[in-house]
Design a protein around this motif. Structure first.
Motif, PDB file in Angstrom:
ATOM      1  N   SER A   6     -60.306  47.816   7.778  1.00 39.17           N
ATOM      2  CA  SER A   6     -58.901  48.298   8.236  1.00 39.17           C
ATOM      3  C   SER A   6     -59.534  45.560   7.707  1.00 39.17           C
ATOM      4  O   SER A   6     -58.659  45.331   7.480  1.00 39.17           O
ATOM      5  N   ALA A   7     -60.659  44.669   8.509  1.00 36.48           N
ATOM      6  CA  ALA A   7     -60.620  43.433   8.185  1.00 36.48           C
ATOM      7  C   ALA A   7     -61.643  43.566   6.383  1.00 36.48           C
ATOM      8  O   ALA A   7     -62.566  42.601   7.078  1.00 36.48           O
ATOM      9  N   CYS A   8     -61.759  44.387   6.168  1.00 34.04           N
ATOM     10  CA  CYS A   8     -62.487  43.883   4.426  1.00 34.04           C
ATOM     11  C   CYS A   8     -61.921  42.579   4.210  1.00 34.04           C
ATOM     12  O   CYS A   8     -62.725  42.034   4.132  1.00 34.04           O
ATOM     13  N   ALA A   9     -60.590  42.495   4.504  1.00 36.77           N
ATOM     14  CA  ALA A   9     -60.276  41.185   3.400  1.00 36.77           C
ATOM     15  C   ALA A   9     -60.352  39.863   4.398  1.00 36.77           C
ATOM     16  O   ALA A   9     -61.403  38.877   3.468  1.00 36.77           O
ATOM     17  N   THR A  10     -60.506  40.258   5.782  1.00 34.80           N
ATOM     18  CA  THR A  10     -61.343  39.056   6.208  1.00 34.80           C
ATOM     19  C   THR A  10     -62.278  38.624   6.482  1.00 34.80           C
ATOM     20  O   THR A  10     -63.291  37.617   6.154  1.00 34.80           O
ATOM     21  N   ALA A  11     -63.456  40.149   6.101  1.00 35.49           N
ATOM     22  CA  ALA A  11     -65.194  39.361   5.625  1.00 35.49           C
ATOM     23  C   ALA A  11     -66.133  38.883   3.970  1.00 35.49           C
ATOM     24  O   ALA A  11     -65.961  38.308   4.249  1.00 35.49           O
ATOM     25  N   ARG A  12     -64.318  39.117   2.815  1.00 38.30           N
ATOM     26  CA  ARG A  12     -64.339  39.024   1.670  1.00 38.30           C
ATOM     27  C   ARG A  12     -64.528  37.142   1.894  1.00 38.30           C
ATOM     28  O   ARG A  12     -64.711  36.708   1.355  1.00 38.30           O
ATOM     29  N   ALA A  13     -63.712  37.287   2.999  1.00 39.42           N
ATOM     30  CA  ALA A  13     -63.419  36.027   2.759  1.00 39.42           C
ATOM     31  C   ALA A  13     -63.935  34.903   3.659  1.00 39.42           C
ATOM     32  O   ALA A  13     -64.410  33.386   3.358  1.00 39.42           O
ATOM     33  N   SER A  14     -64.222  35.336   4.271  1.00 39.43           N
ATOM     34  CA  SER A  14     -65.260  34.525   5.180  1.00 39.43           C
ATOM     35  C   SER A  14     -66.900  34.462   4.024  1.00 39.43           C
ATOM     36  O   SER A  14     -67.666  33.190   4.191  1.00 39.43           O
ATOM     37  N   HIS A  15     -66.971  35.433   3.097  1.00 38.71           N
ATOM     38  CA  HIS A  15     -68.091  34.718   2.459  1.00 38.71           C
ATOM     39  C   HIS A  15     -68.244  33.914   1.580  1.00 38.71           C
ATOM     40  O   HIS A  15     -68.881  33.243   1.084  1.00 38.71           O
ATOM     41  N   LEU A  16     -66.738  33.070   1.143  1.00 43.59           N
ATOM     42  CA  LEU A  16     -66.525  32.091   0.312  1.00 43.59           C
ATOM     43  C   LEU A  16     -67.119  30.397   1.050  1.00 43.59           C
ATOM     44  O   LEU A  16     -67.519  29.452   0.386  1.00 43.59           O
ATOM     45  N   PHE A  17     -66.529  30.718   2.589  1.00 41.20           N
ATOM     46  CA  PHE A  17     -67.198  29.719   2.839  1.00 41.20           C
ATOM     47  C   PHE A  17     -69.041  29.539   3.921  1.00 41.20           C
ATOM     48  O   PHE A  17     -69.217  29.095   4.373  1.00 41.20           O
ATOM     49  N   ASP A  18     -69.520  30.936   4.137  1.00 40.34           N
ATOM     50  CA  ASP A  18     -70.480  31.812   5.222  1.00 40.34           C
ATOM     51  C   ASP A  18     -71.399  32.370   4.070  1.00 40.34           C
ATOM     52  O   ASP A  18     -71.695  34.016   4.127  1.00 40.34           O
ATOM     53  N   ASN A  19     -71.738  31.096   3.210  1.00 36.32           N
ATOM     54  CA  ASN A  19     -73.138  31.603   2.329  1.00 36.32           C
ATOM     55  C   ASN A  19     -74.113  30.543   2.570  1.00 36.32           C
ATOM     56  O   ASN A  19     -74.012  29.708   2.868  1.00 36.32           O
TER      57      ASN A  19
ATOM     58  N   ALA B  38     -69.886  22.572   7.665  1.00 35.48           N
ATOM     59  CA  ALA B  38     -70.372  24.065   6.907  1.00 35.48           C
ATOM     60  C   ALA B  38     -69.929  24.727   7.066  1.00 35.48           C
ATOM     61  O   ALA B  38     -69.891  25.917   5.985  1.00 35.48           O
ATOM     62  N   SER B  39     -68.288  24.449   7.320  1.00 32.83           N
ATOM     63  CA  SER B  39     -67.648  26.169   7.400  1.00 32.83           C
ATOM     64  C   SER B  39     -66.442  25.194   6.753  1.00 32.83           C
ATOM     65  O   SER B  39     -65.631  26.552   6.079  1.00 32.83           O
ATOM     66  N   PHE B  40     -65.859  24.449   6.014  1.00 33.45           N
ATOM     67  CA  PHE B  40     -65.207  24.261   5.063  1.00 33.45           C
ATOM     68  C   PHE B  40     -65.373  23.317   3.628  1.00 33.45           C
ATOM     69  O   PHE B  40     -65.513  21.322   4.091  1.00 33.45           O
ATOM     70  N   PRO B  41     -66.165  23.830   3.029  1.00 32.19           N
ATOM     71  CA  PRO B  41     -66.907  22.631   1.810  1.00 32.19           C
ATOM     72  C   PRO B  41     -65.864  22.101   1.023  1.00 32.19           C
ATOM     73  O   PRO B  41     -66.258  20.797   0.539  1.00 32.19           O
ATOM     74  N   LEU B  42     -64.584  22.178   0.772  1.00 31.26           N
ATOM     75  CA  LEU B  42     -63.557  21.680   0.208  1.00 31.26           C
ATOM     76  C   LEU B  42     -62.800  20.801   1.199  1.00 31.26           C
ATOM     77  O   LEU B  42     -61.381  19.879   0.391  1.00 31.26           O
TER      78      LEU B  42
ATOM     79  N   ALA C  22     -75.823  28.993   0.229  1.00 28.93           N
ATOM     80  CA  ALA C  22     -74.596  27.755  -0.187  1.00 28.93           C
ATOM     81  C   ALA C  22     -74.321  26.153   0.430  1.00 28.93           C
ATOM     82  O   ALA C  22     -74.633  25.112   0.536  1.00 28.93           O
ATOM     83  N   THR C  23     -73.439  26.746   2.333  1.00 30.85           N
ATOM     84  CA  THR C  23     -73.312  26.071   2.880  1.00 30.85           C
ATOM     85  C   THR C  23     -74.722  25.415   4.158  1.00 30.85           C
ATOM     86  O   THR C  23     -73.994  24.282   3.949  1.00 30.85           O
ATOM     87  N   VAL C  24     -75.498  26.294   4.041  1.00 27.86           N
ATOM     88  CA  VAL C  24     -76.397  25.303   4.186  1.00 27.86           C
ATOM     89  C   VAL C  24     -76.910  24.019   3.500  1.00 27.86           C
ATOM     90  O   VAL C  24     -77.753  23.032   4.044  1.00 27.86           O
TER      91      VAL C  24
ATOM     92  N   VAL D 272     -69.632  18.188  -5.143  1.00 30.10           N
ATOM     93  CA  VAL D 272     -70.963  19.223  -5.198  1.00 30.10           C
ATOM     94  C   VAL D 272     -70.137  20.837  -3.465  1.00 30.10           C
ATOM     95  O   VAL D 272     -70.322  21.879  -3.818  1.00 30.10           O
ATOM     96  N   GLY D 273     -68.921  20.445  -3.068  1.00 31.58           N
ATOM     97  CA  GLY D 273     -68.060  21.173  -2.124  1.00 31.58           C
ATOM     98  C   GLY D 273     -67.641  22.262  -3.197  1.00 31.58           C
ATOM     99  O   GLY D 273     -67.242  23.125  -2.553  1.00 31.58           O
ATOM    100  N   ILE D 274     -66.981  21.874  -4.126  1.00 29.08           N
ATOM    101  CA  ILE D 274     -65.994  22.721  -5.416  1.00 29.08           C
ATOM    102  C   ILE D 274     -67.118  23.834  -5.889  1.00 29.08           C
ATOM    103  O   ILE D 274     -66.864  25.026  -6.019  1.00 29.08           O
ATOM    104  N   ILE D 275     -68.596  23.689  -6.224  1.00 32.16           N
ATOM    105  CA  ILE D 275     -69.417  23.809  -6.838  1.00 32.16           C
ATOM    106  C   ILE D 275     -70.170  24.775  -5.399  1.00 32.16           C
ATOM    107  O   ILE D 275     -70.228  26.343  -5.807  1.00 32.16           O
ATOM    108  N   VAL D 276     -70.261  24.649  -4.229  1.00 26.93           N
ATOM    109  CA  VAL D 276     -70.270  25.324  -3.318  1.00 26.93           C
ATOM    110  C   VAL D 276     -69.444  26.461  -3.414  1.00 26.93           C
ATOM    111  O   VAL D 276     -69.450  27.584  -3.164  1.00 26.93           O
ATOM    112  N   PHE D 277     -67.712  26.106  -2.917  1.00 19.64           N
ATOM    113  CA  PHE D 277     -66.745  27.044  -2.528  1.00 19.64           C
ATOM    114  C   PHE D 277     -67.701  28.463  -3.858  1.00 19.64           C
ATOM    115  O   PHE D 277     -66.918  29.918  -3.939  1.00 19.64           O
ATOM    116  N   LEU D 278     -67.060  27.561  -5.165  1.00 22.18           N
ATOM    117  CA  LEU D 278     -67.228  28.850  -7.012  1.00 22.18           C
ATOM    118  C   LEU D 278     -67.951  30.131  -6.261  1.00 22.18           C
ATOM    119  O   LEU D 278     -67.698  30.439  -6.854  1.00 22.18           O
TER     120      LEU D 278
END
Length: 952
Positions: A391-404, A712-716, A406-408, A346-352
């Protein structure tokens, strides 16, 4: 004193040795106690004893070993060898000869110094203790002519009558002759089970104990009066090696030596150095070409090998070899690892899901859109300049991997997963209790610890000066008050030290960020946040690993000064202190990032400062959840890789190498000893002593916290825990089988206090995940914006809604950027992340109503989430019965069958008595019906009638 005839052939003064007391010769190996204590002085071990597994006669099995240090002079050794060559097998009667070594007074020449008082005292205690063991029925054999110089071994064997007596005292359940069928499934379930068995056959261990059983022997507490109920056809295997060592250990704990000023059991003797070690033997070698089959070798092949990582554990064989307590640990670890499989999927599915939707996430797209041209306020005073949000684009995109969203769902799932895991373990535990005949087992109060007895003795001796007669003393809370106070102050200090270290790392982050911001290169300035975060997390990891070891030692010391009465009390108190300190140590940096970082920053023009110079650090534009994920993943993986695996592999290897160097040096000194083959007890003595299961449980409990508390912050996290546990099971198995002395088997029906700790972590995880979702992630602000402020029902404009404006003319003196034109244009309004009034408002920079709306939604979510998930967890707990239905039926069936067995036995006794009475009555009637003449002529028949009952 009576002089034995066998010493008459020895000169009274040979090589300057004067025999003052002939009993002294017993201590150097001449005299041998009949069938109880033998001194083995032959150079070559007898092949019949299987190199230490049996006594010298090759018949009596060694059940336990006591090890002691002794000082043996060269002259005494020469004399002993000569005596062994002359008459090694002569025995004396039990009544005439005392235990070997008693009353030793051997005067050496001037070159041999007298043995010091402490050695004499230890030897005296050993003699008395071993004599008491003999009186308790045990049989002993001594061996001082070993490969390890200066080390003596006492081999202990428990004969059949002692085993029966102690088994009855301990209420050991043993299998009877009665066998019964285990209830089997029928219909569709039977077909499903057969299919599952065929599918899982390749991953089943190839051991007899792991095969599914259709019949089971009825078990009953052993009784000498009811030996006819038990299958005693093979008395040698009726009590297995695990049970025999447990029985001997109980006798060792119960037996004391009282003549050495105060009573001392085996624990006190070990603590005082009278004996250096006490342990049962392994069943034999686990590797080699000509190794006989044994359980240890089978465990090494089918369990303690990385090549069988995909197979189930042979838990029944583990229990048979190591006992129920260790068997339950590995059973729990196996269940926990199996339950991590669905959580990992389930954690892999949430991350994907986060990876698949990152390009559709409107807030991150707005942050990455350079056309928005959002100018952000400086991150530090003076040296930092204005910067673009893009300039913080990469951080924002990476945050979405764990802050979406599905994490709830994953947080709710993991809370229910924890409840299901606990219920599944309770059911598995009941199945094991049934299979291992532990139903109805209740732990009895253990023997007092050596330190407790010494403390009580010290207290009673103090009172003897005041009173002539003293009752049996015990330690009260007044006696322990200084220790309690020390514990309280020590724990508070350690927790404060952990907080201070975390605060120091915060200062490091702030100062390093300010220093790197001065860098002249643009690349250096752009990578400030990544550099600071990575280095700070690594520092945290190193500190956590070091403090873990320190806190473990401190927790043990704090528990020792409390002087708990029993080993169980000691273990529970040690677990509580160690868990508290290690929990705070491992999770304090993570708690800081999750709930405190960026909360007390202030605003531009009115920042919060530490020591009037360092500005509190802020979260990244995408939020603190990404940094929390980095912190959690590095600490979790670092602890598992370095502390749990490298330490467990490296430290035993290093200790083994050091022991090898020491033995190599000894062998070079004594080539004669080097040529001898080692006995089993010598090999086991060189292994590491068993230190308990607390470290093994502790690392898994801390890992369980990583998996559940901040999931909630680290589904893996479940995936990495699963990969670690697959290695951990085989690593621990290899350590127990090949690198540790065999532990004493301990009966236990559950995992003890660890179950309560797991339940507590599961409850705490619900609360923490509720706060992480609500306050650390942007899940709630997005919902509030979507349903209250969005004009078109989408997330467009959300980033702008979360940013407040600041007029650069309102900077405090000396805090404005040194290079205001760094972006190429003059900045008048900059943006910062907060809910505050704009500078053109009447109440500029005050908290806006949007902040209160979001705060209310966050608190409401915490309350709803916590109560809903708690209710669902309790529902899962209620709907799943603790005892499986088939197990409860089998337990009831066993009770009914046992009642039938005893009723049948009673009926048989009654029928036999009635038969005897009827025969007696009929014989009496027949005798009375004879004529007097016939009776006189056939006196033999008459006497036969009267003698019949006596014959019966």
């Amino acid at each position: 004193m009576r002089v034995n005839k066998k010493y008459s052939c020895l000169p009274a003064e040979e090589k300057g040795i004067h025999i003052i007391n002939i009993r002294a010769i017993e201590d150097i190996g001449y005299d041998q106690h009949e069938s109880t204590l033998l001194n083995s002085l032959s150079k070559n071990p007898d092949a019949d004893c299987k190199y230490g597994l049996y006594f010298r006669d090759g018949k009596r099995k060694v059940d336990y070993i006591l090890v002691y240090h002794y000082k043996k002079s060269s002259a005494g050794k020469t004399l002993a060898r000569r005596a062994q060559q002359n008459d090694a097998s002569v025995r004396s009667s039990k009544q005439d000869q005392p235990l070997p070594g008693k009353g030793v007074q051997l005067e050496m020449g001037d070159s041999e110094p007298h043995m010091d008082y402490h050695e004499d005292d230890k030897r005296f205690r050993r003699e008395e203790y071993e004599g008491n063991l003999v009186e308790a029925g045990l049989e002993l054999e001594r061996d001082e002519d070993t490969k390890i110089h200066g080390i003596g071994f006492v081999k202990i064997h428990a004969p059949w009558n002692v085993l029966c007596r102690e088994a009855e005292f301990l209420k050991l359940k043993m299998p009877t002759k009665k066998m019964y069928q285990i209830n089997q499934t029928h219909g569709l379930l039977k077909k499903i089970n057969s299919v599952i068995q065929k599918i899982t056959e390749p991953i089943q261990p190839k051991v007899a104990e792991h095969k599914p059983q259709t019949v089971k022997r009825l078990s009953y507490p052993f009784s000498r009066e009811k030996q006819h109920l038990f299958d005693l056809s093979d008395k040698d295997s009726f009590f297995d090696s695990k049970t025999r060592s447990t029985i001997v250990y109980e006798i060792l704990k119960r037996t004391t030596c009282t003549k050495a000023k105060y009573s001392m059991g085996i624990t006190s003797l070990l603590a005082n150095g009278v004996y250096s070690a006490a342990y049962p033997l392994h069943d034999g070698d686990y590797e080699g070409e000509n190794v006989e089959p044994n359980d240890r070798k089978l465990l090494c092949e089918e369990w303690a090998s990385y090549g069988v990582f995909y197979k189930y554990q042979p838990i029944d064989l583990v229990r048979k070899y190591f006992g129920e307590k260790i068997g339950l640990y590995f059973a729990w670890l196996g269940v926990y690892t199996q339950m991590l499989i669905p959580a990992s999927i389930v954690g892999i599915i949430v991350f994907l899901y986060g990876c698949a939707t990152v390009d559709e996430n409107i807030p991150s797209m707005e942050m990455c859109d350079q056309r928005n041209n959002i100018t952000m306020c400086p991150l530090c005073d003076k040296t930092c300049s204005y910067w673009k949000m893009s300039s913080a684009c990469a951080t924002a995109r990476a945050s979405h991997l764990f802050d979406n969203p599905a994490t709830v769902f994953f947080s709710v799932f993991m809370a229910l997963w924890a409840a299901t895991f606990m219920e599944h373990w309770k059911r598995k535990q009941m199945r094991l209790n049934y299979r291992w005949d532990l139903t109805g087992f209740e732990e009895e109060e253990d023997h007092p610890r050596a330190e407790y007895e010494a403390k009580v003795l010290e207290k009673s001796l103090r009172k003897e000066h005041k009173h002539k007669e003293t009752d049996k003393e015990k330690l009260t809370w007044k006696d322990r008050f200084p220790a309690y106070l020390t514990n309280f102050v020590g724990i508070i200090f350690m927790v404060g030290l952990t907080f201070a270290i975390v605060f120091g790392v915060i200062i490091y982050r702030i100062s390093t960020a300010a220093a790197l911001a001065i860098s002249s290169t643009p690349s250096g300035r752009s990578s400030v946040r990544v550099t600071v975060t990575a280095t700070a997390v690594i520092i945290n990891l190193v500190v956590i690993i070091i403090l873990d070891e320190v806190y473990g030692c401190i927790a043990r010391w704090l528990t020792q000064i409390e002087v708990p009465k029993t080993d169980k009390n000691f273990e529970e108190r040690l677990i509580f202190k160690a868990f508290l300190l290690k929990f705070v140590n491992a999770y304090t940096p993570i708690f800081y990032v999750a709930f405190f970082k960026g909360r007390f920053v202030g605003r531009p023009g009115d920042y919060v400062y530490i020591f009037h110079s360092f500005r509190m650090e802020e979260c990244a534009p995408g939020g603190c959840l990404m940094e929390l994920c980095i912190q959690l993943s590095i600490i979790m993986l670092g602890k598992q890789l370095i502390q749990n695996n490298l330490f467990e592999i490296g430290i035993p290897k290093m200790k083994k190498f050091i022991r090898y160097l020491k033995l190599k040096r000894r062998r070079s000194l004594d080539h004669e000893e080097h040529m001898k083959k080692k006995q089993r007890y010598e090999v086991d003595y060189n292994l590491e002593p068993f230190a308990g299961l607390t470290p093994e449980y502790m690392e898994m409990i801390i890992q369980f916290g990583f998996v559940t508390l901040f999931v909630a912050s680290f589904p893996l996290a479940p995936l990495f825990a699963l990969l670690n546990n697959i290695i951990e099971i085989r690593l621990d198995a290899k350590k127990f089988v090949t690198e540790l002395r065999r532990p004493v088997a301990v009966r236990a029906k559950d995992i003890g206090i660890w179950y309560n700790i797991l339940r507590g972590i599961g409850k705490l995880a619900v609360i923490i995940n509720a706060f992480v979702i609500s306050f650390t992630s942007d899940f709630i602000p997005r919902l509030v914006y979507l349903y209250m402020y969005s004009e078109n029902g989408t997330m467009h404009g959300f980033v702008n809604h979360t940013l407040s404006s600041f007029n650069v003319s309102d900077f405090q003196a000396g805090t404005a950027p040194n290079d205001p034109l760094d972006l190429g244009y003059e900045v008048q309004i900059c943006r910062y992340k907060d809910y505050r009034e704009p500078p053109w408002s009447e109440n500029k920079y005050d908290i806006s109503k949007d902040f209160w709306a979001v705060l209310a939604a966050r608190l409401a979510f915490v309350i709803v989430f916590q109560n809903l998930v708690m209710f669902m967890s309790e529902f899962v707990d209620w709907i799943i019965p603790d005892i499986p239905k088939d197990i409860s039926q089998q337990i009831h069936k066993e009770k009914v069958l046992m009642v039938e067995v005893f009723m049948r036995e009673e009926q048989g006794k009654l029928q036999m008595l009635e038969t005897w009475k009827d025969k007696d009555k009929r014989k009496g009637e027949n005798c009375n019906n004879h004529s007097p003449r016939l009776s006189r002529s056939r006196s033999g028949s008459l006497s036969s009638c009267h003698s019949y009952p006596l014959d019966v």
